[in-house]
Enzyme design. Structure first.
Site, PDB file in Angstrom:
ATOM      1  N   GLU A  34      65.476   7.209  62.444  1.00  0.00           N
ATOM      2  CA  GLU A  34      66.285   7.145  63.541  1.00  0.00           C
ATOM      3  C   GLU A  34      65.356   6.410  64.635  1.00  0.00           C
ATOM      4  O   GLU A  34      64.437   6.990  65.326  1.00  0.00           O
ATOM      5  CB  GLU A  34      66.765   8.379  64.219  1.00  0.00           C
ATOM      6  CG  GLU A  34      67.468   8.310  65.404  1.00  0.00           C
ATOM      7  CD  GLU A  34      68.008   9.685  66.046  1.00  0.00           C
ATOM      8  OE1 GLU A  34      69.257   9.902  66.393  1.00  0.00           O
ATOM      9  OE2 GLU A  34      67.081  10.382  66.272  1.00  0.00           O
ATOM     10  N   GLU A  58      69.008  20.002  67.104  1.00  0.00           N
ATOM     11  CA  GLU A  58      67.908  18.864  67.178  1.00  0.00           C
ATOM     12  C   GLU A  58      66.935  19.277  68.223  1.00  0.00           C
ATOM     13  O   GLU A  58      67.483  19.459  69.216  1.00  0.00           O
ATOM     14  CB  GLU A  58      68.309  17.313  67.288  1.00  0.00           C
ATOM     15  CG  GLU A  58      67.289  16.383  67.216  1.00  0.00           C
ATOM     16  CD  GLU A  58      67.772  14.818  67.459  1.00  0.00           C
ATOM     17  OE1 GLU A  58      67.033  14.029  67.401  1.00  0.00           O
ATOM     18  OE2 GLU A  58      69.186  14.824  67.887  1.00  0.00           O
TER      19      GLU A  58
END
Length: 260
Positions: free
Chosen positions: A240, A142
């Site tokens: 998220e 990520e």
């Protein structure tokens, strides 16, 4: 009108007054897959009873990419986490350039990334990919942002994660392309998506500023959804993000932004 994507929601960031298993069950009822953070924080038996489909989870507990001791520790805890991921049926196990501590700050801050560190990070990720092949799981790397949330994190930019993952070029190692972080640190979201497309495992979203649901900030997520679909991307998109007010309205806004 339908969404061409598989939509998921990070259960850690919404309904925070409710037990995690309640959140997972409710997200399943609403048609979403579920994202998680660190598995030791939860009762695995309760998670299993929810019947939720888990899209992504942190794929390690401690460790780093770019030094020998850190790499060995990352591999150790990533293999341990792979067993939990298989138990829960998690589709992707997520990595960062270094372990993150309190408030998302790097456990070992690093302001300058050297050439040898790049080579070591690539070697570590190649080892992760080989281990993932043995275990039958998929890891993602990520990108993060440095200006606001994760100062001092090495290999944080999308440009960095793309360079590493594309150089390993293994089907068990993909990108977790977080567009919230890209917007803060780099911008140029659609072109970044195009560059990353062959290696994307999941796209994650939140609006800027505030890290809340699409429609609460400056990012034109409906335009990004159209661009992703036109590129041929039909994989997972995970929210998220926090809910700015009502959680269910936030989830409706997320779904609407990615419905074409």
């Amino acid at each position: 009108m339908l969404t061409p994507f598989t939509l998921a929601v990070c259960a850690e960031m919404i309904w925070q007054e409710k037990p995690i298993e309640w959140r997972c069950s409710r997200l399943k009822e609403m048609g979403f897959q579920v994202g998680l953070w660190n598995w030791p924080d939860h009762d695995l038996r309760k998670l299993e009873t929810t019947g939720a489909t888990f899209s992504i989870m942190n794929g390690y507990l401690t460790g780093r990419l770019a030094d020998d001791d850190g790499a060995d520790e990352l591999l150790r805890t990533a293999r341990q986490t792979a067993q939990i991921g298989k138990r829960l049926g998690v589709a992707r196990l997520n990595l960062h350039g270094t372990g993150l501590g309190e408030g998302g700050l790097p456990a070992l801050p690093c302001e300058v990334v050297t050439g040898p560190m790049w080579l070591k990070a690539r070697d570590t990720l190649a080892r992760v990919a080989d281990m993932a092949e043995e275990e039958g799981v998929v890891f993602t790397l990520e990108n993060l942002n440095l200006p606001v949330d994760h100062p001092g994190t090495p290999f944080a930019r999308a440009e960095d994660t793309l360079a590493l993952v594309s150089s390993v070029n293994h089907p068990r190692l993909r990108l977790n392309l977080d567009l919230y972080h890209v917007q803060i640190g780099e911008g140029n979201l659609i072109e970044t998506c195009k560059a990353c497309l062959p290696w994307i495992g999941e796209v994650q979203v939140a609006d800027v500023p505030g890290r809340c649901e699409p429609g609460t900030g400056e990012i034109n997520y409906p335009a990004i959804a159209r661009a992703l679909a036109n590129m041929g991307y039909s994989g997972p998109v995970g929210m998220e993000a926090f809910a700015k007010a009502d959680v269910e309205k936030a989830l409706e806004a997320f779904k609407a932004a990615f419905t074409l």
